[in-house]
Write a protein that holds these residues in place. Sequence first.
Motif, short mmCIF file in Angstrom:
data_model
loop_
_atom_site.label_atom_id
_atom_site.label_comp_id
_atom_site.label_asym_id
_atom_site.label_seq_id
_atom_site.Cartn_x
_atom_site.Cartn_y
_atom_site.Cartn_z
N ASN A 1 28.26 31.15 122.06
CA ASN A 1 28.23 31.01 123.52
C ASN A 1 26.83 31.11 124.11
OD1 ASN A 1 31.01 30.76 123.53
ND2 ASN A 1 31.34 32.95 123.80
N VAL A 2 25.80 31.15 123.27
CA VAL A 2 24.44 31.27 123.77
C VAL A 2 24.07 30.00 124.54
CG1 VAL A 2 23.32 30.35 121.70
CG2 VAL A 2 22.09 31.93 123.17
N ASP A 3 23.31 30.17 125.60
CA ASP A 3 22.85 29.04 126.39
C ASP A 3 21.71 28.36 125.63
OD1 ASP A 3 22.04 27.23 128.26
OD2 ASP A 3 21.68 28.69 129.87
N ARG A 4 22.06 27.29 124.95
CA ARG A 4 21.11 26.60 124.06
C ARG A 4 19.93 26.02 124.82
NH1 ARG A 4 26.47 24.53 122.12
NH2 ARG A 4 26.91 25.81 120.30
N GLN A 5 20.24 25.42 125.96
CA GLN A 5 19.20 24.77 126.74
C GLN A 5 18.16 25.78 127.22
OE1 GLN A 5 20.70 22.68 130.14
NE2 GLN A 5 18.71 21.79 130.67
N HIS A 6 18.65 26.91 127.69
CA HIS A 6 17.74 27.96 128.18
C HIS A 6 16.88 28.51 127.03
CE1 HIS A 6 16.21 31.20 130.63
NE2 HIS A 6 16.72 32.10 129.81
N LEU A 7 17.51 28.72 125.89
CA LEU A 7 16.78 29.25 124.74
C LEU A 7 15.73 28.25 124.25
CD1 LEU A 7 16.44 31.59 122.81
CD2 LEU A 7 18.21 30.59 121.37
N ARG A 8 16.09 26.98 124.17
CA ARG A 8 15.11 25.97 123.76
C ARG A 8 13.94 25.89 124.76
NH1 ARG A 8 16.58 22.94 119.48
NH2 ARG A 8 18.79 22.71 119.04
N SER A 9 14.26 26.02 126.03
CA SER A 9 13.23 26.01 127.07
C SER A 9 12.27 27.21 126.89
CB SER A 9 13.89 26.04 128.45
OG SER A 9 12.94 26.24 129.44
#
Length: 191
Positions: A134-142
């Motif tokens: 459920n981790v926010d992938r987009q935020h983490l990649r950013s």
Amino acid sequence: MKRTYTHDPDHDYGPTRTQQRRDALAVLALAQQLMEMPPSKLAKLELPEDVEREIANTRRITAHIARKRQLQFLAKVMRRHESEVFDGVRAALGENKERQRQETAAMHRMEALRERLLENTDEAMSLLIAEYPNVDRQHLRSLVRQAKAEKDANKPPRAYREIYQLLKQLATGGDEATDEAADELPGNAED
């Protein structure tokens, strides 16, 4: 004084001098640990009044040799009490050490994961997503992109620290971290 021995097998000679010395050194080590504890944590422990008073006296002394001598006196005061008096203190110190060891190990794991995210982004990201779907992938990649850019530009590591905080939240809270991370994204603020 000469020690007399008897042939009676049930006769108790008491502890040997070596054992007495080990016990005294253990009490000295406990006194040292008590001295290093912050006063707020020390107040939570149930210590005899005279021991608390001697701890306060020892803390006031700043000269190295005098402080060492006073620490030995503190240990002497502690030896006057039964060892059972300090069993609770030893247990609390043992629990604190174990908890600190676990927290340190967890911190090192999160730091290693953060470094893997910055070095091998795709591989580390897939492992992280597998563990926390459920981790926010987009935020983490950013955050990873920002951290790399900050490092290249020699800027303060704001995103680098945010990655650590996100990983810490994931490890402790699971879904709470993803909700908080999503709330921090621009355009997701609730009005």
